[in-house]
Motif scaffolding. Structure first.
Motif, PDB file in Angstrom:
ATOM      1  N   PRO A   1       0.808  -1.226   0.000  1.00 49.26           N
ATOM      2  CA  PRO A   1       0.000   0.000   0.000  1.00 49.26           C
ATOM      3  C   PRO A   1       0.841   1.277   0.000  1.00 49.26           C
ATOM      4  CG  PRO A   1      -0.484  -1.377   1.931  1.00 49.26           C
ATOM      5  CD  PRO A   1       0.718  -1.947   1.272  1.00 49.26           C
TER       6      PRO A   1
ATOM      7  N   THR B   1      -4.988   6.017   2.015  1.00 48.64           N
ATOM      8  CA  THR B   1      -4.252   5.257   1.005  1.00 48.64           C
ATOM      9  C   THR B   1      -4.713   5.681  -0.381  1.00 48.64           C
ATOM     10  OG1 THR B   1      -3.697   3.058   0.205  1.00 48.64           O
ATOM     11  CG2 THR B   1      -5.923   3.355   1.020  1.00 48.64           C
TER      12      THR B   1
ATOM     13  N   ASP C   1      -5.893  -1.629  -2.045  1.00 52.51           N
ATOM     14  CA  ASP C   1      -6.102  -1.310  -0.639  1.00 52.51           C
ATOM     15  C   ASP C   1      -7.426  -0.566  -0.448  1.00 52.51           C
ATOM     16  OD1 ASP C   1      -5.252  -1.538   1.933  1.00 52.51           O
ATOM     17  OD2 ASP C   1      -4.132   0.345   1.938  1.00 52.51           O
TER      18      ASP C   1
ATOM     19  N   LYS D   1     -10.894  -0.488   2.138  1.00 56.49           N
ATOM     20  CA  LYS D   1     -10.973   0.708   2.981  1.00 56.49           C
ATOM     21  C   LYS D   1     -12.144   1.612   2.611  1.00 56.49           C
ATOM     22  CE  LYS D   1      -6.554   0.778   5.037  1.00 56.49           C
ATOM     23  NZ  LYS D   1      -5.176   1.179   4.817  1.00 56.49           N
TER      24      LYS D   1
ATOM     25  N   LEU E   1      -1.827  -7.163  -2.808  1.00 52.76           N
ATOM     26  CA  LEU E   1      -1.529  -7.154  -1.365  1.00 52.76           C
ATOM     27  C   LEU E   1      -0.979  -8.487  -0.876  1.00 52.76           C
ATOM     28  CD1 LEU E   1      -4.630  -5.169  -0.111  1.00 52.76           C
ATOM     29  CD2 LEU E   1      -2.348  -4.319  -0.561  1.00 52.76           C
TER      30      LEU E   1
END
Lengths: 122, 489
Positions: free
Chosen positions: B67, B185, B190, B194, B488
């Motif tokens: 990230p 971010t 990511d 989020k 990720l």
């Protein structure tokens, strides 16, 4: 402090928007510069409280976020370069036309004239 | 594999520097340009084959973990777009060399290579800010290319183009700032998780802001006014590559952000309305024009609507249709502009009332125009028919009859305005004050155009395998887990 930044961003955006809507090329370029300053300042304000150092020394909890600062540097360089190119183009436009106004599209005007002619004939 | 992800972007950037230094020797520039774009194409093919075999791939620049660092990521959609774009960049480069565009201006090659790098990076990037940088790289290159001659008309239309794109770029920075403030971010994988924690209103606002930013680049309704004004004034190969690629980079960004970050459960009424209006208003604009390049420019707008239609349905079939349509459109639109450029090159004008009777004088040119023109209108058995059919089927399957009806009507109107070019330039008597000795188009220009036209026929011929590939790409877009996992870990 963050309120001051927020108000500044708002003022820059409103002035920039006003200037971009003008007919005069120089004003448009200044307006674009103000707009991009507004955007950059907003990005900077996102990084946290003003005045804190990024990364260097002290407690990590007191750091301001370095990532937006890195991003804003990139954005500043880009907007600087493009503004310079735009100024060069505006100068070229001035040497070609001796006027600082944004011109109409010739073809658009031709088609608009055709429409008016047709209405008059009816 | 990880090296192949960097190459399509890194090779042209490095070569652009070398090309700048060797500006005095145009032959060196030419060899370097063709070699490097071919190299990028080869790397893109490796990427496409790799993701087709192993699923989405990613690489972290400088080994900074996901990230935080710069992520490059490729899934099938990326791979398809990369390969098609690089083929077009190569063909148009050869065409430009044939037309001597690079001899007239020595910055052509370096800037063209930067454009290629920007296009590749905007397909490959895995974070929003990097996408902004990629957009700027390709836009700055395009600013230089669109005003290359420095004529009065180019400066005028270039100004509009630059100002509107700068405003969009500023909005993009603003959107990035808001996203970062809300989530902390800018990495897209990511953001998938989020953004769920962000309040609904804010998330919608971010989604719409990004839609406006990308919508300006993609020229969707009502943000398209700059396009038909600015594109036609540039030299033909430049208009062709802009028409084929630049708006599609915007469409790519819309599809990527809407499917990855703001997926809708069912058909999205807003996107479908935009799609219908974009199609209809674009084609109406085309009907009113008299210049070949301007007619084709309005058609770009109209065609963008079809791609948004496929996205707006938010089904696998719709997305697959949209991707197939993008592939078909890039190929066909580029070839139409290249033919338009050859008409201007040989006859000295692109105005329909000054042209005529070209079927007799230039039969090959007529054939090269007819195939993509019919394909654009969606006449069977060409690639446009396959793409439109898959979109219409997807629309019927999702019970969205109105927008499908609009798309079919627009297809008819497209055919109408294509016959206008055909009747004006290729049929009918030549105008009386025409130049008696029309030039012949150089072999390189004809060859490059013929290759692309043959490619559009290949899309129609291999429609089955192509559709399987785009369907798989659409499945990857709809199921986001593989993408997130690739980035990720």
């Amino acid at each position: 402090m963050i309120v001051v930044l927020a108000v500044t961003v708002g003022v820059l955006f409103s002035l920039g928007t006003y200037l971009v809507l003008q007919r005069n090329l120089t004003r448009i370029i200044i307006g674009l510069a103000l707009l991009s300053h507004g955007g950059n300042l907003l990005l900077l304000a996102v990084g946290g409280k003003a005045g804190d150092p990024p990364v260097v020394g002290g407690d990590p909890a007191d750091f301001s976020d370095p990532l937006p600062q890195a991003m804003v540097l990139t954005a500043i360089v880009i907007s600087f370069g493009v503004t310079v190119f735009l100024l060069a183009l505006a100068y070229r436009s001035w040497t070609l036309n001796r006027s600082d106004d944004v011109e109409d599209d010739v073809e658009d005007r031709r088609i608009a004239r055709l429409g008016i002619q047709e209405q008059e004939e009816q | 594999m990880s090296v192949a992800l960097f190459l399509p972007m890194v090779l042209p950037v490095l070569a652009a520097g070398v090309s700048m230094v060797t500006a005095r020797w145009v032959t060196v520039q030419r060899v370097l340009g063709v070699a490097v774009v071919s190299g990028s194409l080869a790397a893109s093919v490796v990427v496409l084959v790799g993701v087709d075999r192993d699923g989405p791939q990613s690489v972290q620049a400088g080994n900074w973990p996901a990230p935080f660092g710069i992520t490059l990521v490729a899934d099938l959609f990326t791979g398809i777009m990369l390969v098609v774009s690089m083929v077009m960049l190569l063909a148009v480069l050869v065409y430009a060399i044939g037309q001597n565009t690079d001899r007239d201006s020595r910055v052509f090659h370096p800037v063209y290579l930067l454009l290629a790098a920007g296009v590749a990076l905007s397909f490959l990037t895995g974070d929003l800010f990097n996408l902004f940088v990629a957009f700027e790289v390709l836009l700055i290159a395009s600013y230089v290319l669109i005003t290359l001659g420095g004529t009065r008309e180019q400066v005028r239309s270039g100004m509009t183009y630059i100002v509107i794109n700068l405003v969009a770029s500023t909005l993009f920075v603003t959107a990035v700032a808001i996203v970062y403030a809300a989530t902390g971010t800018v990495n897209m994988a990511d953001l998938v998780t989020k953004l769920d924690t962000v309040p609904g209103g804010l998330s919608t606002a971010i989604g719409l802001l990004l839609l406006v930013v990308f919508g300006v680049k993609a020229a969707i309704f009502p943000l398209f006014f700059w396009l038909p004004d600015s594109y036609p004034t540039a030299p033909s190969p430049i208009t062709a590559i802009f028409a084929g690629l630049l708006t599609k980079v915007g469409v790519y960004a819309i599809i990527r952000s809407q499917t990855l970050l703001f997926p809708s459960k069912g058909p999205d009424a807003l996107l479908l309305t935009i799609a219908g209006l974009t199609m209809f208003v674009g084609v109406l604009g085309a009907i009113a024009q008299n210049d070949i390049k301007r007619i084709l420019s309005f058609h770009i707008v109209s065609q963008i609507g079809y791609m948004i239609l496929g996205l707006g349905l938010f089904t696998i079939a719709g997305l697959a249709g949209a991707i197939l349509y993008i592939v078909h459109h890039i190929i066909v639109k580029t070839s139409l502009f290249l033919v338009g450029g050859m008409v201007e090159h040989t006859e000295g004008t692109g105005l329909l009332d000054r042209l005529g009777g070209m079927t007799r004088r230039a039969p090959l040119l007529a054939v090269l125009f007819l195939i993509p023109a019919l394909s654009l209108a969606g006449v069977p058995p060409f690639s446009g028919f396959v793409a439109k059919l898959s979109l219409a089927q997807a629309g019927f399957a999702a019970d969205r009859y109105a927008v499908v009806a609009v798309s079919l009507l627009v297809g008819l109107l497209t055919l109408f305005s294509m016959t206008k070019i055909w009747a004006g330039a290729f049929w009918g008597p030549p105008p009386e004050d025409a130049a008696p000795t029309a030039k012949r188009a150089p072999a390189l220009m004809v060859g490059a155009t013929a290759t692309i036209v043959a490619l559009s026929l290949a899309v129609a011929l291999f429609a089955g395998p192509m559709f399987h590939l785009t369907e798989e790409a659409a499945r990857q877009l709809a199921d986001r887990t593989a993408y997130v996992q690739a980035v990720l870990g």
